[in-house]
Design an enzyme around this catalytic site. Structure first.
Site, PDB file in Angstrom:
ATOM      1  N   ARG A 160      23.306  66.171 135.002  1.00 14.69           N
ATOM      2  CA  ARG A 160      23.924  65.614 133.791  1.00 14.69           C
ATOM      3  C   ARG A 160      22.981  64.630 133.097  1.00 14.69           C
ATOM      4  O   ARG A 160      23.402  63.590 132.596  1.00 14.69           O
ATOM      5  CB  ARG A 160      25.234  64.887 134.139  1.00 14.69           C
ATOM      6  CG  ARG A 160      26.370  65.779 134.603  1.00 14.69           C
ATOM      7  CD  ARG A 160      26.846  66.688 133.485  1.00 14.69           C
ATOM      8  NE  ARG A 160      28.091  67.344 133.810  1.00 14.69           N
ATOM      9  CZ  ARG A 160      28.192  68.436 134.588  1.00 14.69           C
ATOM     10  NH1 ARG A 160      27.110  68.985 135.094  1.00 14.69           N
ATOM     11  NH2 ARG A 160      29.366  68.974 134.835  1.00 14.69           N
ATOM     12  N   SER A 235      34.775  66.194 132.180  1.00 16.51           N
ATOM     13  CA  SER A 235      34.612  65.137 133.190  1.00 16.51           C
ATOM     14  C   SER A 235      34.245  63.830 132.498  1.00 16.51           C
ATOM     15  O   SER A 235      33.242  63.770 131.791  1.00 16.51           O
ATOM     16  CB  SER A 235      33.492  65.483 134.163  1.00 16.51           C
ATOM     17  OG  SER A 235      33.759  66.683 134.811  1.00 16.51           O
ATOM     18  N   GLU A 331      30.277  59.366 132.137  1.00 19.11           N
ATOM     19  CA  GLU A 331      29.390  60.452 131.682  1.00 19.11           C
ATOM     20  C   GLU A 331      29.468  60.645 130.173  1.00 19.11           C
ATOM     21  O   GLU A 331      28.491  61.031 129.526  1.00 19.11           O
ATOM     22  CB  GLU A 331      29.783  61.731 132.433  1.00 19.11           C
ATOM     23  CG  GLU A 331      28.677  62.761 132.524  1.00 19.11           C
ATOM     24  CD  GLU A 331      28.559  63.553 131.252  1.00 19.11           C
ATOM     25  OE1 GLU A 331      27.448  63.621 130.707  1.00 19.11           O
ATOM     26  OE2 GLU A 331      29.584  64.075 130.776  1.00 19.11           O
TER      27      GLU A 331
END
Ligand code: EPU
Length: 337
Positions: A160, A235, A331
């Site tokens: 990520r 997420s 995130e």
């Protein structure tokens, strides 16, 4: 140039947060973008809006990247090389690849957002990461207005993560992404547990690209909320990576903690599991909450503000830190805290 005033960004972000852009423009070509940057450089970029939490009205000029187009650059018996402009919808591109029998992106089906932002956080799901198919990323340097190409290595991809979130953050605008995909012989990745069981339930022994794509779509639909129905950004947190020593201590108390070995000394643990253990899964606070089927996903039931969702995220972080001694990293990009 058509700059609009006071535009609601509700339909431009998958969280469905209603904040306003004082000034807003959609650009449909690199040329248009270059012309715009000559006049104004300090802009706020929005693409698919699938990885952002907006907490207040945007003062800067909001530039919606809507540059479309897909071209096959080259192909041989084994591979096809494709360049896709930043404003193409990610999932539609994946479906097109599957229909053309081009392999490599099928595990990344149904991920919201546009192609131009896929390298920034190196999107990943069900055992695949987009970095394994990207050959280069074409960008526009905001300061100079010149095109700059980043090779796969230059993108410094990680979990990520990429150079676009770190060293060069805010300095370049991604205009297109080039991929190398397989033709004829595909390296199918069906080992992820949920894919295996989905294929088994359909009695599929030798899956095609389409079978894998359909399995992933079915799994995602069963766990993740559709942003068209319930606002969300996938997420919200990253899965944290902790030391093996800390992990072994935690495992004594929580023998079922899901984990993945990263190296001899580092272990990745599931943020969704940590959040569920802390009692947040499925909790609803009026207009916002934690998704009932996947605790990593924060949701907007309709009229939540970005601030409310951010405060919930902070509450979750504090709880996880106190209970497990683990810092959860957000995130999603939060504007502005
Ligand atoms: N888990 C729980 N409770 C939950 C959620 C998960 O106990 O509420 C446990 C599961 O039982 C499983 C483990 O955590 O043992 C992993 O769960 P899952 O396979 O659902 O994946 P994840 O680690 O929670 C990551 C990605 C997702 C991606 C899935 C599938 C991150 C931050 N998230 O989630 O990506 O779809 O794997 O590959 O890495 C996204 O980034 O927006 C996203 C949805």
């Amino acid at each position: 140039m058509n700059i609009q005033q006071n535009i609601s960004l509700k339909s431009y972000n998958t969280f469905g947060i209603s904040v306003y852009a004082k000034r807003f423009i959609s650009v449909t070509s690199v040329y248009e973008l270059q012309q715009l940057l000559k006049i104004e450089k300090d802009v706020f970029l929005i693409s698919g809006g699938s990885n952002m939490l907006l907490t207040k009205d945007i003062e800067k000029l909001v530039v919606h990247i809507d540059i479309k187009g897909i071209s096959v650059d080259q192909e041989n018996n084994d591979a096809v090389y494709i360049t896709v402009n930043a404003g193409e919808n990610w999932h539609e591109f994946v479906l097109w690849c599957v229909s053309e029998n081009y392999g490599g992106l099928e595990n990344l089906s149904l991920i919201p957002g546009n192609v131009g932002t896929c390298p920034i956080q190196n999107i990943g799901a069900y055992g695949a990461e987009v970095k394994d198919t990207i050959t280069k990323v074409e960008t526009l340097n905001i300061e100079t207005g010149k095109m700059v190409e980043f090779s796969n290595v230059a993108c410094k991809f990680g979990y990520r993560n990429s150079i676009f979130k770190n060293d060069v953050k805010g300095k370049y605008i991604i205009t297109s992404v080039s991929f190398q995909l397989t033709k004829n012989t595909h390296d199918l990745n069906s080992s992820y547990g949920a894919i295996e069981s989905e294929l088994a339930s359909k009695k599929i022994k030798n899956p095609t690209l389409r079978d894998i794509s359909e399995a992933v779509i079915a799994i995602r639909k069963s766990k993740l909320p559709d942003p068209k129905e319930i606002g969300n950004s996938g997420s919200f947190f990253k899965n944290p990576i902790i030391t093996k020593t800390q992990f072994l201590e935690l495992q004594k108390e929580y023998p079922n903690i899901p984990s993945y070995i990263i190296s001899d000394t580092k272990i990745k643990v599931s943020a969704g599991w940590l959040i569920e253990q802390s009692g947040f899964k499925g909790k609803r606070f009026g207009e916002y909450g934690v998704h009932e089927k996947q605790a990593l996903v924060l949701v907007n039931y309709g009229n939540a503000t970005g601030k409310e969702i951010f405060l919930l995220a902070e509450k979750i972080q504090t709880t996880i830190l106190t209970k497990f001694g683990i810092s959860l990293e957000i995130e999603v990009n939060v504007f502005e805290k």
